[in-house]
Design an enzyme around this catalytic site. Structure first.
Site, PDB file in Angstrom:
ATOM      1  N   GLN A 144      -4.324   1.333  -4.108  1.00 52.14           N
ATOM      2  CA  GLN A 144      -3.822   2.726  -4.127  1.00 52.14           C
ATOM      3  C   GLN A 144      -3.845   3.305  -5.534  1.00 52.14           C
ATOM      4  O   GLN A 144      -4.005   4.515  -5.711  1.00 52.14           O
ATOM      5  CB  GLN A 144      -2.384   2.781  -3.574  1.00 52.14           C
ATOM      6  CG  GLN A 144      -2.277   2.600  -2.073  1.00 52.14           C
ATOM      7  CD  GLN A 144      -2.041   1.168  -1.682  1.00 52.14           C
ATOM      8  OE1 GLN A 144      -2.447   0.249  -2.392  1.00 52.14           O
ATOM      9  NE2 GLN A 144      -1.404   0.936  -0.555  1.00 52.14           N
ATOM     10  N   ARG A 172       5.361   1.377  10.843  1.00 47.10           N
ATOM     11  CA  ARG A 172       5.564   0.689   9.560  1.00 47.10           C
ATOM     12  C   ARG A 172       7.072   0.506   9.348  1.00 47.10           C
ATOM     13  O   ARG A 172       7.842   1.438   9.604  1.00 47.10           O
ATOM     14  CB  ARG A 172       4.964   1.497   8.382  1.00 47.10           C
ATOM     15  CG  ARG A 172       3.459   1.640   8.448  1.00 47.10           C
ATOM     16  CD  ARG A 172       2.887   2.164   7.141  1.00 47.10           C
ATOM     17  NE  ARG A 172       2.811   1.133   6.119  1.00 47.10           N
ATOM     18  CZ  ARG A 172       2.503   1.379   4.847  1.00 47.10           C
ATOM     19  NH1 ARG A 172       2.263   2.620   4.443  1.00 47.10           N
ATOM     20  NH2 ARG A 172       2.440   0.388   3.970  1.00 47.10           N
ATOM     21  N   ASN A 231       9.398  -1.365  -3.301  1.00 52.12           N
ATOM     22  CA  ASN A 231       8.200  -0.555  -3.570  1.00 52.12           C
ATOM     23  C   ASN A 231       6.984  -1.458  -3.403  1.00 52.12           C
ATOM     24  O   ASN A 231       7.112  -2.658  -3.095  1.00 52.12           O
ATOM     25  CB  ASN A 231       8.267   0.068  -4.973  1.00 52.12           C
ATOM     26  CG  ASN A 231       7.196   1.148  -5.160  1.00 52.12           C
ATOM     27  OD1 ASN A 231       7.001   1.996  -4.294  1.00 52.12           O
ATOM     28  ND2 ASN A 231       6.477   1.107  -6.261  1.00 52.12           N
ATOM     29  N   LYS A 232       5.825  -0.892  -3.596  1.00 52.75           N
ATOM     30  CA  LYS A 232       4.569  -1.614  -3.400  1.00 52.75           C
ATOM     31  C   LYS A 232       4.582  -2.980  -4.075  1.00 52.75           C
ATOM     32  O   LYS A 232       5.072  -3.127  -5.193  1.00 52.75           O
ATOM     33  CB  LYS A 232       3.429  -0.748  -3.954  1.00 52.75           C
ATOM     34  CG  LYS A 232       2.041  -1.315  -3.845  1.00 52.75           C
ATOM     35  CD  LYS A 232       1.672  -1.772  -2.454  1.00 52.75           C
ATOM     36  CE  LYS A 232       1.792  -0.697  -1.404  1.00 52.75           C
ATOM     37  NZ  LYS A 232       1.760  -1.233  -0.014  1.00 52.75           N
ATOM     38  N   ASP A 251       9.994   2.946  -1.548  1.00 52.18           N
ATOM     39  CA  ASP A 251      10.018   3.107  -0.085  1.00 52.18           C
ATOM     40  C   ASP A 251      11.434   3.047   0.453  1.00 52.18           C
ATOM     41  O   ASP A 251      11.713   3.560   1.531  1.00 52.18           O
ATOM     42  CB  ASP A 251       9.151   2.038   0.570  1.00 52.18           C
ATOM     43  CG  ASP A 251       7.696   2.361   0.331  1.00 52.18           C
ATOM     44  OD1 ASP A 251       7.186   2.036  -0.747  1.00 52.18           O
ATOM     45  OD2 ASP A 251       7.085   2.999   1.212  1.00 52.18           O
ATOM     46  N   ARG A 253      -0.024   7.866   3.884  1.00 54.78           N
ATOM     47  CA  ARG A 253       0.824   6.783   3.384  1.00 54.78           C
ATOM     48  C   ARG A 253       1.661   7.310   2.235  1.00 54.78           C
ATOM     49  O   ARG A 253       1.465   8.439   1.778  1.00 54.78           O
ATOM     50  CB  ARG A 253       0.031   5.510   3.023  1.00 54.78           C
ATOM     51  CG  ARG A 253      -1.347   5.660   2.466  1.00 54.78           C
ATOM     52  CD  ARG A 253      -1.430   6.265   1.101  1.00 54.78           C
ATOM     53  NE  ARG A 253      -0.553   5.608   0.149  1.00 54.78           N
ATOM     54  CZ  ARG A 253      -0.065   6.167  -0.933  1.00 54.78           C
ATOM     55  NH1 ARG A 253      -0.368   7.439  -1.228  1.00 54.78           N
ATOM     56  NH2 ARG A 253       0.709   5.524  -1.757  1.00 54.78           N
ATOM     57  N   GLY A 254       2.619   6.457   1.782  1.00 57.42           N
ATOM     58  CA  GLY A 254       3.601   6.929   0.807  1.00 57.42           C
ATOM     59  C   GLY A 254       4.814   7.378   1.608  1.00 57.42           C
ATOM     60  O   GLY A 254       4.674   8.096   2.616  1.00 57.42           O
ATOM     61  N   ALA A 255       5.999   6.949   1.154  1.00 57.96           N
ATOM     62  CA  ALA A 255       7.205   7.110   1.972  1.00 57.96           C
ATOM     63  C   ALA A 255       7.466   8.550   2.453  1.00 57.96           C
ATOM     64  O   ALA A 255       7.608   8.793   3.659  1.00 57.96           O
ATOM     65  CB  ALA A 255       8.397   6.546   1.207  1.00 57.96           C
TER      66      ALA A 255
HETATM   67  O1  MRU Z   1       1.596   1.105   1.417  1.00 58.25           O
HETATM   68  P1  MRU Z   1       1.763   2.466   0.803  1.00 58.25           P
HETATM   69  O2  MRU Z   1       0.524   2.978   0.155  1.00 58.25           O
HETATM   70  O3  MRU Z   1       2.366   3.449   1.779  1.00 58.25           O
HETATM   71  O4  MRU Z   1       2.844   2.241  -0.347  1.00 58.25           O
HETATM   72  C1  MRU Z   1       3.305   3.347  -1.058  1.00 58.25           C
HETATM   73  C2  MRU Z   1       4.251   3.007  -2.134  1.00 58.25           C
HETATM   74  O5  MRU Z   1       4.597   1.869  -2.361  1.00 58.25           O
HETATM   75  C3  MRU Z   1       4.849   4.171  -2.897  1.00 58.25           C
HETATM   76  O6  MRU Z   1       5.140   3.797  -4.199  1.00 58.25           O
HETATM   77  C4  MRU Z   1       6.142   4.621  -2.212  1.00 58.25           C
HETATM   78  O7  MRU Z   1       5.933   4.857  -0.843  1.00 58.25           O
HETATM   79  C5  MRU Z   1       6.718   5.836  -2.832  1.00 58.25           C
HETATM   80  S1  MRU Z   1       5.755   7.259  -2.482  1.00 58.25           S
HETATM   81  C6  MRU Z   1       6.449   8.606  -3.224  1.00 58.25           C
END
Ligand code: MRU
Length: 354
Positions: free
Chosen positions: A204, A92, A255-256, A245, A49-51
């Protein structure tokens, strides 16, 4: 040095090796992914996970989908690639890096349509592997630009950063975006302290950010999301840095979930709110953040998030995984090409025109 989140092991018949992040912080286990369905599931349930990390994972997934294809006809092969890309894209919706990476591999296949299929397969794998080195360079540049912002505090005092979710090494190939300035500043011998928001519902911040900073020996204090206002009001935060994201062309930032609230608090307390944004996360096709598709996830993440039921059975739940912070709350975007400041509709346009 942060550990590798995703890498390719072996040759053409090898595997994408990734840390299964659903098991952290109690277990560090690697998963060798050898088929596209397993990669889709890994992205969907947040093993990876994470963009930026899901972009790389999707690129490997696309190669895995077609590596055993028997077709020698490039048109048929391209149709198989496109079908697999659509499948992976359904995992996603919010992080634009996923679509960016898939399109990049699809373009490579298109451009090389005159080549024999086995050569195209080789190029697909090489391109996915190249994305890892590229991601490391991008994150490093973000780290170096970002570290220049962490100033204005006496050297004897720690510079204190608050972050939300995990935009660290675990969210990229290795170095992270929002945490890259922290790693670079620490390398420079500066004293940095991070406040990590727990990040409900999937934690997270607690499970991943606190874990990776501890591994790297960076001082970290874990707080629950509802403590951020208190911590800021007590003067304990010099700057907020988060990842993203997807950034729209006007600077609105997805973002999250919970990031928007943090941004409002930062403005209230006069704290700079920085967003670490690789250009692969910037979607210039969208005029504003309200066009960013926001993932909604299953209710059980809220009602049984701690592995135990914490709400009455049958209760209605709303579980958006991301929010959009309007650009007026964003002090600057930290990209690999430099620091971008408002007005973003102009500065982002200039950034991509360079
Ligand atoms: O749902 P996730 O854990 O994939 O969400 C991740 C985030 O919101 C991060 O802040 C974002 O992807 C940036 S990662 C460098």
């Amino acid at each position: 040095m942060p550990i590798k989140t995703i890498e390719w092991t072996g040759g053409a018949d090898g595997a994408a090796r990734l840390i299964d992040q659903t098991l952290l912080p109690t277990e560090l286990k690697y998963l060798d992914v050898t088929d596209v369905e397993t990669m889709w599931e890994a992205i969907k349930v947040l093993r990876v996970r994470g963009a930026p990390a899901i972009g790389i994972a999707a690129a490997f997934g696309l190669y895995l989908a077609v590596r055993n294809s028997h077709t020698v006809d490039t048109t048929n092969f391209k149709a198989e690639v496109d079908k697999a890309a659509a499948y992976l894209a359904s995992s996603r919706p919010t992080a634009v890096n996923l679509f960016w990476a898939l399109k990049r591999i699809q373009r490579l296949v298109d451009t090389n349509a005159g080549q024999p299929v086995p050569s195209i397969k080789e190029m697909m794998l090489a391109e996915a592997i190249a994305m890892i080195d590229e991601d490391n360079a991008v994150c490093r540049a973000i780290g170096e630009y970002g570290a220049t912002l962490l100033v204005g505090q006496a050297d004897s005092l720690p510079y204190r950063i608050l972050t939300h979710c995990n935009a660290g090494g675990l969210a990229t190939a290795q170095w992270g975006t929002a945490l890259a300035p922290v790693y670079v500043a620490a390398e420079q011998g500066r004293h940095i302290h991070v406040y990590a928001d727990e990040t409900r519902p999937l934690l997270q911040g607690a499970r991943l950010t606190a874990w990776e900073l501890q591994q790297a020996g960076i001082p970290v204090t874990l707080i629950t999301d509802n403590m951020a206002a208190t911590v800021m009001s007590q003067g304990k935060v010099n700057a907020v840095i988060v990842g993203t994201d997807r950034v729209a062309s006007n600077g609105d930032v997805a973002n999250k979930i919970g990031t928007f609230g943090v941004a409002i608090l930062a403005k209230e307390f006069g704290i700079p709110f920085y967003v670490a944004a690789p250009t692969s996360s910037i979607d210039m096709s969208l005029a504003s953040g309200d066009l960013i598709p926001i993932e909604e996830r299953k209710p059980e993440e809220v009602t049984e998030g701690f592995g135990k039921r914490t709400a009455p059975t049958g209760v209605d739940v709303y579980n958006p995984a991301f929010d959009v912070t309007p650009h007026r709350y964003v002090t600057a975007l930290i990209t690999e090409k430099g620091i971008v400041r408002p007005p973003f509709h102009v500065s982002l346009h200039d950034l991509f025109a360079r």
